[in-house]
Design a protein around this motif. Structure first.
Motif, PDB file in Angstrom:
ATOM      1  N   GLU A   1       0.832  -1.208   0.000  1.00 61.36           N
ATOM      2  CA  GLU A   1       0.000   0.000   0.000  1.00 61.36           C
ATOM      3  C   GLU A   1       0.866   1.257   0.000  1.00 61.36           C
ATOM      4  O   GLU A   1       0.574   2.224  -0.715  1.00 61.36           O
ATOM      5  CB  GLU A   1      -0.937  -0.020   1.221  1.00 61.36           C
ATOM      6  CG  GLU A   1      -1.826   1.192   1.357  1.00 61.36           C
ATOM      7  CD  GLU A   1      -2.960   1.273   0.329  1.00 61.36           C
ATOM      8  OE1 GLU A   1      -3.730   2.244   0.390  1.00 61.36           O
ATOM      9  OE2 GLU A   1      -3.069   0.386  -0.537  1.00 61.36           O
TER      10      GLU A   1
ATOM     11  N   LEU B   1       0.622   4.294  -2.627  1.00 59.20           N
ATOM     12  CA  LEU B   1       0.342   5.649  -2.139  1.00 59.20           C
ATOM     13  C   LEU B   1       1.473   6.610  -2.505  1.00 59.20           C
ATOM     14  O   LEU B   1       1.230   7.749  -2.897  1.00 59.20           O
ATOM     15  CB  LEU B   1       0.121   5.641  -0.623  1.00 59.20           C
ATOM     16  CG  LEU B   1      -1.127   4.925  -0.119  1.00 59.20           C
ATOM     17  CD1 LEU B   1      -1.139   4.856   1.405  1.00 59.20           C
ATOM     18  CD2 LEU B   1      -2.398   5.572  -0.634  1.00 59.20           C
TER      19      LEU B   1
ATOM     20  N   ALA C   1      -2.161  14.676  -0.317  1.00 59.52           N
ATOM     21  CA  ALA C   1      -2.823  13.880   0.723  1.00 59.52           C
ATOM     22  C   ALA C   1      -2.349  12.428   0.664  1.00 59.52           C
ATOM     23  O   ALA C   1      -2.162  11.782   1.700  1.00 59.52           O
ATOM     24  CB  ALA C   1      -4.340  13.954   0.563  1.00 59.52           C
ATOM     25  N   TYR C   2      -2.129  11.926  -0.548  1.00 56.38           N
ATOM     26  CA  TYR C   2      -1.648  10.546  -0.689  1.00 56.38           C
ATOM     27  C   TYR C   2      -0.197  10.423  -0.241  1.00 56.38           C
ATOM     28  O   TYR C   2       0.204   9.408   0.326  1.00 56.38           O
ATOM     29  CB  TYR C   2      -1.847  10.055  -2.124  1.00 56.38           C
ATOM     30  CG  TYR C   2      -3.253   9.554  -2.335  1.00 56.38           C
ATOM     31  CD1 TYR C   2      -3.524   8.201  -2.395  1.00 56.38           C
ATOM     32  CD2 TYR C   2      -4.328  10.440  -2.423  1.00 56.38           C
ATOM     33  CE1 TYR C   2      -4.817   7.727  -2.555  1.00 56.38           C
ATOM     34  CE2 TYR C   2      -5.625   9.990  -2.580  1.00 56.38           C
ATOM     35  CZ  TYR C   2      -5.861   8.630  -2.641  1.00 56.38           C
ATOM     36  OH  TYR C   2      -7.140   8.169  -2.775  1.00 56.38           O
TER      37      TYR C   2
ATOM     38  N   SER D   1      -0.344  10.331   3.453  1.00 56.67           N
ATOM     39  CA  SER D   1      -0.837   9.022   3.864  1.00 56.67           C
ATOM     40  C   SER D   1       0.269   7.969   3.780  1.00 56.67           C
ATOM     41  O   SER D   1       0.390   7.107   4.652  1.00 56.67           O
ATOM     42  CB  SER D   1      -2.029   8.620   2.998  1.00 56.67           C
ATOM     43  OG  SER D   1      -2.549   7.388   3.414  1.00 56.67           O
TER      44      SER D   1
ATOM     45  N   LYS E   1       2.523   8.409   6.744  1.00 52.50           N
ATOM     46  CA  LYS E   1       1.871   7.901   7.955  1.00 52.50           C
ATOM     47  C   LYS E   1       1.934   6.367   7.994  1.00 52.50           C
ATOM     48  O   LYS E   1       2.236   5.766   9.022  1.00 52.50           O
ATOM     49  CB  LYS E   1       0.417   8.369   8.006  1.00 52.50           C
ATOM     50  CG  LYS E   1      -0.322   7.899   9.232  1.00 52.50           C
ATOM     51  CD  LYS E   1      -1.762   8.375   9.249  1.00 52.50           C
ATOM     52  CE  LYS E   1      -2.474   7.808  10.471  1.00 52.50           C
ATOM     53  NZ  LYS E   1      -3.899   8.012  10.428  1.00 52.50           N
ATOM     54  N   LYS E   2       1.655   5.722   6.864  1.00 54.72           N
ATOM     55  CA  LYS E   2       1.704   4.257   6.786  1.00 54.72           C
ATOM     56  C   LYS E   2       3.136   3.751   7.007  1.00 54.72           C
ATOM     57  O   LYS E   2       3.342   2.679   7.569  1.00 54.72           O
ATOM     58  CB  LYS E   2       1.176   3.768   5.440  1.00 54.72           C
ATOM     59  CG  LYS E   2      -0.293   3.980   5.241  1.00 54.72           C
ATOM     60  CD  LYS E   2      -1.030   2.713   5.507  1.00 54.72           C
ATOM     61  CE  LYS E   2      -2.509   2.899   5.206  1.00 54.72           C
ATOM     62  NZ  LYS E   2      -3.300   2.004   5.999  1.00 54.72           N
TER      63      LYS E   2
ATOM     64  N   GLU F   1       3.655   3.620  10.593  1.00 57.89           N
ATOM     65  CA  GLU F   1       2.842   2.517  11.104  1.00 57.89           C
ATOM     66  C   GLU F   1       3.538   1.168  10.893  1.00 57.89           C
ATOM     67  O   GLU F   1       3.625   0.354  11.810  1.00 57.89           O
ATOM     68  CB  GLU F   1       1.485   2.545  10.370  1.00 57.89           C
ATOM     69  CG  GLU F   1       0.470   1.555  10.839  1.00 57.89           C
ATOM     70  CD  GLU F   1      -0.834   1.707  10.045  1.00 57.89           C
ATOM     71  OE1 GLU F   1      -1.217   0.744   9.372  1.00 57.89           O
ATOM     72  OE2 GLU F   1      -1.440   2.804  10.101  1.00 57.89           O
TER      73      GLU F   1
END
Length: 169
Positions: A95, A99, A132-133, A136, A139-140, A143
């Motif tokens: 992902e 992204l 925004a992607y 994201s 952020k991932k 994570e």
């Protein structure tokens, strides 16, 4: 468990080396009337060693799989098995790749002109917000780093019963 990963990799390398040695020792080229030199280790001896290492590899692999399906970590407030966490980390990384790709595109990009005289100018318009992607994806990335750290921590605390002395220097 963390050591088991290194031992498993060493066993895999050893298996590859033994298979190559077996192929190298399986035949030789001689001239008519010459006697072939016999290698120090016969194909049969090497095959026995391959079988022993293969048996140990499968046993270790099974012990690791059992550990990965019984050991858990806490993720988003719920316990999940290490095996599930490993798969989740793989999925998150896939992902992140998509992204990041989407986030690296421009909102509006001029394409090459079309038409006989080049009079038609085309634009590729992103139908989403690339920034925004990209955010994201970042952020991932944080994570999956945290998830990988939890997996690593679980591997360092998980114990499996396997004598790896003959595969460690």
């Amino acid at each position: 468990m963390a050591e088991a990963l290194a031992v498993r990799a060493a066993m895999n390398r050893l298996l590859n080396q033994l298979m190559q040695e077996r192929m190298n020792n399986s035949s030789t080229i001689i001239e008519k009337g010459e006697t072939a030199e016999t290698p120090a280790r016969s194909v049969d001896v090497i095959t026995e060693e391959i079988n022993t290492v293969s048996d140990d590899f499968r046993r270790l692999d099974l012990l690791m799989a059992v550990s990965n399906t019984t050991e858990t970590i806490l993720w988003n407030g719920s316990p999940i098995t290490v095996m599930e966490a490993i798969e989740l980390a793989k999925q998150i990384r896939i992902e992140i790749g998509q992204l990041s790709h989407l986030g690296s595109r421009k909102k509006l990009e001029r394409q090459s002109s079309r038409g006989h005289d080049g009079s038609v100018t085309l634009f590729n318009v992103a139908l989403y917000d690339p920034e925004a992607y990209q955010a994201s994806a970042r952020k991932k990335e944080r994570e999956v780093t945290k998830l990988s750290s939890l997996i690593e921590h679980a591997n360092h605390h998980s114990k499996i019963s396997f004598d790896a002395a003959k595969y460690m220097d």
